[in-house]
Design a protein around this motif. Structure first.
Motif, PDB file in Angstrom:
ATOM      1  N   GLN A   1     -24.015  37.149  21.595  1.00  0.00           N
ATOM      2  CA  GLN A   1     -24.499  35.931  22.225  1.00  0.00           C
ATOM      3  C   GLN A   1     -23.342  35.095  22.762  1.00  0.00           C
ATOM      4  O   GLN A   1     -23.415  34.542  23.863  1.00  0.00           O
ATOM      5  N   ILE A   2     -22.272  35.004  21.986  1.00  0.00           N
ATOM      6  CA  ILE A   2     -21.093  34.266  22.444  1.00  0.00           C
ATOM      7  C   ILE A   2     -20.473  34.964  23.654  1.00  0.00           C
ATOM      8  O   ILE A   2     -20.056  34.317  24.627  1.00  0.00           O
TER       9      ILE A   2
ATOM     10  N   HIS B   1     -19.789  33.526  27.623  1.00  0.00           N
ATOM     11  CA  HIS B   1     -18.541  33.597  28.395  1.00  0.00           C
ATOM     12  C   HIS B   1     -18.721  34.431  29.664  1.00  0.00           C
ATOM     13  O   HIS B   1     -18.175  34.101  30.728  1.00  0.00           O
ATOM     14  N   ALA B   2     -19.501  35.506  29.578  1.00  0.00           N
ATOM     15  CA  ALA B   2     -19.751  36.335  30.748  1.00  0.00           C
ATOM     16  C   ALA B   2     -20.502  35.544  31.822  1.00  0.00           C
ATOM     17  O   ALA B   2     -20.232  35.678  33.025  1.00  0.00           O
TER      18      ALA B   2
ATOM     19  N   ASP C   1     -19.299  34.745  35.715  1.00  0.00           N
ATOM     20  CA  ASP C   1     -20.107  35.044  36.885  1.00  0.00           C
ATOM     21  C   ASP C   1     -20.297  33.819  37.780  1.00  0.00           C
ATOM     22  O   ASP C   1     -20.424  33.921  38.987  1.00  0.00           O
ATOM     23  N   SER C   2     -20.317  32.637  37.147  1.00  0.00           N
ATOM     24  CA  SER C   2     -20.568  31.426  37.924  1.00  0.00           C
ATOM     25  C   SER C   2     -19.270  30.824  38.456  1.00  0.00           C
ATOM     26  O   SER C   2     -19.298  29.886  39.247  1.00  0.00           O
TER      27      SER C   2
END
Length: 258
Positions: free
Chosen positions: A247-248, A252-253, A257-258
């Protein structure tokens, strides 16, 4: 402390036989130690050879130094500098020098550290020169994978028992181990001199099994159960929650991406 027949007959869920609202974990080779949360233990661990308490963050980094030093030994390197070791361990050189100073190791200017001596010094401080015998509770996918993980023995940990409550599993063979009945936990701990236990069971069964281990005299427990466990003073508990780590990682992923 004999486990009650009621507990055995109720076929208390293990990872092999999960509770209805819990999914099985897939089989995998888990690199133990790398995934531990440095802040997850119940109490700090004294470095017996030092007569002092090492900070949890330092303990986590010492395992990284050992891994890097092991790689150096494999390459035949006799000496290293704080800069090189810090780079291979992925830490700041100043932090590394501070950590090693807590062990009484300061290196020699222009010469650095003797790799073999530093390995022994860190291993002694962390208690890795002692004999650690591990009992794994839960012979499902994860428990079986852990029992066969070669990194245990190479780091001084011998898996001496694998236990489960399911009649379909008890008596089967996993590697060099025969799965034993959890109802015989006290006798097995005594016979094997197990001093560390790994809980590889669903959350519903984890606290009862943790209590049983404590009653058997086991004072060091690593839990993969997705629940918060309570242990008395004098017992050290570490928790590895793979779902939480994913989940962490997803958070971060998403930011990348943003």
């Amino acid at each position: 402390m004999k486990v009650s027949k009621e507990l055995s007959q109720s076929r208390m869920p293990t990872e092999h036989q999960p509770a209805s609202n819990e999914a099985k974990l897939p089989a995998a080779e888990i690199p133990i130690g790398h995934d531990l949360d440095p802040g997850a233990s119940v109490e700090q661990t004294p470095a017996g050879s030092l007569g002092r308490i090492l900070p949890e963050a330092t303990l986590a980094r010492l395992t990284q130094y050992l891994r890097a030093l092991g790689a150096m030994q494999a390459r035949g390197e006799a000496r290293t500098s704080s800069g090189v070791l810090a780079t291979e361990a992925g830490v700041n050189p100043a932090i590394l020098r501070k950590d090693l100073s807590l062990l009484g190791s300061y290196g020699t200017r222009g010469v650095g550290y003797a790799v073999t001596d530093l390995v022994e010094q860190i291993s002694k401080a962390m208690g890795l020169l002692r004999q650690w015998r591990v009992a794994i509770i839960g012979a499902g996918n994860l428990g079986r994978a852990l029992s066969g993980y070669g990194g245990f023995r190479s780091r001084g940990f011998e898996v001496v028992a694998l236990l489960d409550s399911s009649p379909d599993v008890v008596g089967t063979t996993v590697g060099d181990l025969q799965v034993q009945d959890i109802s015989d936990l006290d006798e097995i701990v005594a016979a094997t001199n197990a001093n560390i236990a790994v809980l590889s069971v669903p959350g519903a069964a984890a606290q009862d099994l943790c209590d049983m281990l404590v009653q058997c005299g086991v004072r060091s427990i690593l839990s993969f159960a997705p629940v918060v466990l309570q242990v008395p003073a004098g017992v050290v508990l570490r928790k590895v929650d793979l779902a939480t780590e994913l989940q962490i990682l997803a958070y971060h992923a998403q930011n990348l991406d943003s």
